[in-house]
Design a protein around this motif. Sequence first.
Motif, PDB file in Angstrom:
ATOM      1  N   ALA A   1      46.319  44.589 -35.423  1.00  0.00           N
ATOM      2  CA  ALA A   1      44.852  44.550 -35.431  1.00  0.00           C
ATOM      3  C   ALA A   1      44.315  44.625 -36.857  1.00  0.00           C
ATOM      4  CB  ALA A   1      44.291  45.687 -34.585  1.00  0.00           C
ATOM      5  N   GLN A   2      44.911  45.500 -37.664  1.00  0.00           N
ATOM      6  CA  GLN A   2      44.456  45.639 -39.051  1.00  0.00           C
ATOM      7  C   GLN A   2      44.812  44.408 -39.879  1.00  0.00           C
ATOM      8  OE1 GLN A   2      42.456  47.983 -40.080  1.00  0.00           O
ATOM      9  NE2 GLN A   2      42.345  47.004 -42.089  1.00  0.00           N
ATOM     10  N   GLU A   3      45.957  43.809 -39.616  1.00  0.00           N
ATOM     11  CA  GLU A   3      46.319  42.564 -40.311  1.00  0.00           C
ATOM     12  C   GLU A   3      45.343  41.450 -39.964  1.00  0.00           C
ATOM     13  OE1 GLU A   3      50.308  42.022 -39.001  1.00  0.00           O
ATOM     14  OE2 GLU A   3      51.198  43.163 -40.678  1.00  0.00           O
ATOM     15  N   ALA A   4      44.841  41.435 -38.736  1.00  0.00           N
ATOM     16  CA  ALA A   4      43.827  40.449 -38.351  1.00  0.00           C
ATOM     17  C   ALA A   4      42.535  40.676 -39.123  1.00  0.00           C
ATOM     18  CB  ALA A   4      43.571  40.514 -36.845  1.00  0.00           C
ATOM     19  N   VAL A   5      42.188  41.952 -39.340  1.00  0.00           N
ATOM     20  CA  VAL A   5      40.996  42.270 -40.137  1.00  0.00           C
ATOM     21  C   VAL A   5      41.140  41.744 -41.559  1.00  0.00           C
ATOM     22  CG1 VAL A   5      39.659  44.159 -41.147  1.00  0.00           C
ATOM     23  CG2 VAL A   5      40.371  44.288 -38.760  1.00  0.00           C
ATOM     24  N   ILE A   6      42.327  41.918 -42.146  1.00  0.00           N
ATOM     25  CA  ILE A   6      42.567  41.443 -43.516  1.00  0.00           C
ATOM     26  C   ILE A   6      42.435  39.925 -43.592  1.00  0.00           C
ATOM     27  CG2 ILE A   6      44.305  41.262 -45.334  1.00  0.00           C
ATOM     28  CD1 ILE A   6      45.367  43.977 -44.432  1.00  0.00           C
ATOM     29  N   LYS A   7      43.028  39.227 -42.622  1.00  0.00           N
ATOM     30  CA  LYS A   7      42.944  37.762 -42.630  1.00  0.00           C
ATOM     31  C   LYS A   7      41.505  37.291 -42.452  1.00  0.00           C
ATOM     32  CE  LYS A   7      47.647  36.980 -40.903  1.00  0.00           C
ATOM     33  NZ  LYS A   7      48.485  36.472 -39.781  1.00  0.00           N
ATOM     34  N   THR A   8      40.747  38.014 -41.635  1.00  0.00           N
ATOM     35  CA  THR A   8      39.336  37.669 -41.445  1.00  0.00           C
ATOM     36  C   THR A   8      38.557  37.790 -42.749  1.00  0.00           C
ATOM     37  OG1 THR A   8      39.401  38.417 -39.143  1.00  0.00           O
ATOM     38  CG2 THR A   8      37.248  38.237 -40.171  1.00  0.00           C
ATOM     39  N   ARG A   9      38.826  38.859 -43.490  1.00  0.00           N
ATOM     40  CA  ARG A   9      38.113  39.051 -44.753  1.00  0.00           C
ATOM     41  C   ARG A   9      38.572  38.070 -45.828  1.00  0.00           C
ATOM     42  NH1 ARG A   9      37.429  45.705 -44.796  1.00  0.00           N
ATOM     43  NH2 ARG A   9      35.911  45.700 -43.086  1.00  0.00           N
ATOM     44  N   GLU A  10      39.829  37.651 -45.766  1.00  0.00           N
ATOM     45  CA  GLU A  10      40.294  36.608 -46.682  1.00  0.00           C
ATOM     46  C   GLU A  10      39.577  35.290 -46.396  1.00  0.00           C
ATOM     47  OE1 GLU A  10      44.841  38.241 -47.562  1.00  0.00           O
ATOM     48  OE2 GLU A  10      44.481  36.702 -46.034  1.00  0.00           O
ATOM     49  N   LEU A  11      39.388  34.990 -45.101  1.00  0.00           N
ATOM     50  CA  LEU A  11      38.621  33.795 -44.739  1.00  0.00           C
ATOM     51  C   LEU A  11      37.179  33.915 -45.213  1.00  0.00           C
ATOM     52  CD1 LEU A  11      39.890  33.111 -41.092  1.00  0.00           C
ATOM     53  CD2 LEU A  11      40.323  31.707 -43.122  1.00  0.00           C
ATOM     54  N   GLY A  12      36.624  35.136 -45.126  1.00  0.00           N
ATOM     55  CA  GLY A  12      35.262  35.370 -45.610  1.00  0.00           C
ATOM     56  C   GLY A  12      35.125  35.105 -47.096  1.00  0.00           C
ATOM     57  N   LEU A  13      36.164  35.448 -47.860  1.00  0.00           N
ATOM     58  CA  LEU A  13      36.150  35.184 -49.303  1.00  0.00           C
ATOM     59  C   LEU A  13      36.113  33.686 -49.575  1.00  0.00           C
ATOM     60  CD1 LEU A  13      36.408  36.036 -52.263  1.00  0.00           C
ATOM     61  CD2 LEU A  13      38.891  36.162 -51.936  1.00  0.00           C
ATOM     62  N   GLU A  14      36.928  32.918 -48.862  1.00  0.00           N
ATOM     63  CA  GLU A  14      36.937  31.473 -49.062  1.00  0.00           C
ATOM     64  C   GLU A  14      35.603  30.854 -48.643  1.00  0.00           C
ATOM     65  OE1 GLU A  14      39.280  29.814 -50.632  1.00  0.00           O
ATOM     66  OE2 GLU A  14      40.265  31.758 -50.930  1.00  0.00           O
ATOM     67  N   GLU A  15      35.036  31.346 -47.546  1.00  0.00           N
ATOM     68  CA  GLU A  15      33.746  30.830 -47.102  1.00  0.00           C
ATOM     69  C   GLU A  15      32.650  31.169 -48.115  1.00  0.00           C
ATOM     70  OE1 GLU A  15      33.025  32.393 -43.255  1.00  0.00           O
ATOM     71  OE2 GLU A  15      34.531  31.157 -42.256  1.00  0.00           O
ATOM     72  N   GLU A  16      32.731  32.340 -48.720  1.00  0.00           N
ATOM     73  CA  GLU A  16      31.746  32.739 -49.730  1.00  0.00           C
ATOM     74  C   GLU A  16      31.804  31.808 -50.931  1.00  0.00           C
ATOM     75  OE1 GLU A  16      28.576  34.861 -50.930  1.00  0.00           O
ATOM     76  OE2 GLU A  16      29.725  35.529 -49.182  1.00  0.00           O
ATOM     77  N   LYS A  17      33.010  31.439 -51.355  1.00  0.00           N
ATOM     78  CA  LYS A  17      33.154  30.510 -52.479  1.00  0.00           C
ATOM     79  C   LYS A  17      32.526  29.161 -52.141  1.00  0.00           C
ATOM     80  CE  LYS A  17      37.432  32.500 -54.367  1.00  0.00           C
ATOM     81  NZ  LYS A  17      38.878  32.258 -54.625  1.00  0.00           N
ATOM     82  N   THR A  18      32.801  28.676 -50.938  1.00  0.00           N
ATOM     83  CA  THR A  18      32.222  27.394 -50.519  1.00  0.00           C
ATOM     84  C   THR A  18      30.702  27.475 -50.462  1.00  0.00           C
ATOM     85  OG1 THR A  18      34.208  26.925 -49.206  1.00  0.00           O
ATOM     86  CG2 THR A  18      32.238  25.632 -48.721  1.00  0.00           C
ATOM     87  N   GLN A  19      30.191  28.582 -49.934  1.00  0.00           N
ATOM     88  CA  GLN A  19      28.744  28.737 -49.814  1.00  0.00           C
ATOM     89  C   GLN A  19      28.080  28.797 -51.177  1.00  0.00           C
ATOM     90  OE1 GLN A  19      27.088  28.659 -46.781  1.00  0.00           O
ATOM     91  NE2 GLN A  19      25.349  28.387 -48.167  1.00  0.00           N
ATOM     92  N   ILE A  20      28.728  29.440 -52.151  1.00  0.00           N
ATOM     93  CA  ILE A  20      28.184  29.502 -53.508  1.00  0.00           C
ATOM     94  C   ILE A  20      28.049  28.101 -54.098  1.00  0.00           C
ATOM     95  CG2 ILE A  20      28.767  30.193 -55.883  1.00  0.00           C
ATOM     96  CD1 ILE A  20      29.804  32.813 -54.737  1.00  0.00           C
ATOM     97  N   VAL A  21      29.087  27.286 -53.923  1.00  0.00           N
ATOM     98  CA  VAL A  21      29.037  25.913 -54.436  1.00  0.00           C
ATOM     99  C   VAL A  21      27.905  25.142 -53.759  1.00  0.00           C
ATOM    100  CG1 VAL A  21      30.296  23.733 -54.615  1.00  0.00           C
ATOM    101  CG2 VAL A  21      31.489  25.901 -55.008  1.00  0.00           C
ATOM    102  N   ILE A  22      27.778  25.286 -52.451  1.00  0.00           N
ATOM    103  CA  ILE A  22      26.721  24.581 -51.713  1.00  0.00           C
ATOM    104  C   ILE A  22      25.344  25.020 -52.195  1.00  0.00           C
ATOM    105  CG2 ILE A  22      25.647  24.343 -49.439  1.00  0.00           C
ATOM    106  CD1 ILE A  22      28.441  24.404 -48.230  1.00  0.00           C
ATOM    107  N   ASP A  23      25.141  26.330 -52.343  1.00  0.00           N
ATOM    108  CA  ASP A  23      23.839  26.848 -52.780  1.00  0.00           C
ATOM    109  C   ASP A  23      23.470  26.329 -54.165  1.00  0.00           C
ATOM    110  OD1 ASP A  23      23.615  28.218 -50.424  1.00  0.00           O
ATOM    111  OD2 ASP A  23      24.290  30.135 -51.240  1.00  0.00           O
ATOM    112  N   ILE A  24      24.434  26.311 -55.090  1.00  0.00           N
ATOM    113  CA  ILE A  24      24.157  25.837 -56.448  1.00  0.00           C
ATOM    114  C   ILE A  24      23.814  24.357 -56.433  1.00  0.00           C
ATOM    115  CG2 ILE A  24      25.166  25.451 -58.732  1.00  0.00           C
ATOM    116  CD1 ILE A  24      26.756  28.018 -58.357  1.00  0.00           C
ATOM    117  N   ARG A  25      24.544  23.570 -55.652  1.00  0.00           N
ATOM    118  CA  ARG A  25      24.256  22.139 -55.552  1.00  0.00           C
ATOM    119  C   ARG A  25      22.854  21.909 -54.961  1.00  0.00           C
ATOM    120  NH1 ARG A  25      28.680  18.507 -55.256  1.00  0.00           N
ATOM    121  NH2 ARG A  25      27.816  17.503 -53.390  1.00  0.00           N
TER     122      ARG A  25
END
Length: 494
Positions: A373-397
């Motif tokens: 369960a905790q490993e799933a939480v870590i993977k979820t937050r890693e996905l959140g980091l990648e999504e945040e990077k994508t969102q930053i690029v989109i917002d700047i564009r």
Amino acid sequence: MKTIILKIQFLIILMVLPAAFLLAQQLLGLDKALEIAMQNSPDIRRSLLNLERSQESLNAQNAALKSQFSLSLNPVEYSRNRTFDDFSSTWYTSENFGTSGTFTVSQPVLLTDGTVSLVNRFGWQRNTNDFNNMEDKAFTNNLYLSLSQPLFTYNRLKLQLNELELDLENSNLNYAMQKLNLERMVTQFFYNVYMAQMSLSISKDELANTERSYEITKNKVDAGLAAKEELYQAELNYATAKSNVQNQRVNLDNYKDQFKQYIGMDIFEEISVMANVDANPVQVDLDKAIDYGLNSRMELRQREIEIETSMFDLVQTKSLNEFRGDMNLSIGIIGDDEKLNNIYNNPTNNPRVSLSFNVPLFDWGEKKSRIKAQEAVIKTRELGLEEEKTQIVIDIRQVYRSLQNLLTQIDIAKQNEKNAQLTYEINLERYANGDLTSMDLNLFQTQLSEKKMSYAQALIDYKIELLNLKVQTLFDFEQGIGIVPEELLKETKN
């Protein structure tokens, strides 16, 4: 003569009152509003309190890692017991009276999560019993050095310290982000007030123009050069213009209250804002903006902190039902004698060793499931980091495209305002010559007011979007410099 003096006094009052009203108002620029907000804004104050909590928690933990000194005193200990002796089959009474104190120095060991303690217990006691009519009086002193060390488990001291350090860094990030957000929100509220002031000013100009056209219409009707219907329409336009002034004044007061509430000012204080809304085009390199955003945005570091915190939680989860050992060692000497200066004439060594283990046998898969369960939480937050990077690029564009579009809109709005002004002046002359009705003139007046507001709004939108780009990238393209909050500079130095 008295009437003339009263008229002069009335005129003086009319001249002085507007000036006194302006002096009573506080004139605010954007920089002054930001300064007030940094001191009084509820959001900033909450962020500062949260930052203070994190800092003091870390300070407390660092203090707890230093040597701890403690002294416990037992001034009086007295007991009287009735005891049966099995060997002699006799009851006897014993009394015990004593006084003691314990001085302890304990030192946590961050490297191993153990604790080293130096303990000295000093006391005096008197024992009597009626079994053999004996009495014993003596000073006692027990001095020993001990080590308590957990085995085969994670370092709880180091983990707790790391968690508090990350919490402080996260609080610093929140505070820095709150300051940037405050600048954006204060700017938005400030320009809302400015636009409301401008709208009120334009509506007053519109009222003055409507009043002038009303006078022209009235003179024409009185001279028999226009029908009364024209006067009725002119009166309606005049009343509408008055109502519009009142509506804009109400809107201005509402925006002022919202602005004062956000920056933490007294809502009963009268204010007026001044601003330079001239927008000079700024060259923006999109690739550079994206690079700065991905390298500087504090949200990314917050996502990384969430992942690190989740890893700490995984370590704690893995310690459930763990195989664990505890080792306790101590070595010291005990001395006792009736005379204090002879207390260590015949000392006794008292070494102690204890070793214990906790051996889990069967937990029905609890530990394994919690780890997954905790490993799933870590993977979820890693996905959140990648999504945040994508969102930053989109917002700047998006901001970049908006800036390019706003420059075009400013040019169009400026030309529209110029055309509307010329059109109104031409049609006002036509109206004065009787070639245009008051209803048609009112349409041109409304069009002029709308174009003035559109031009001002386009300029303000461009300024706000430039500020948004600075927040998104942490780079000021107007000044050509990067923006690194002071809190992060301190963290880097530390």
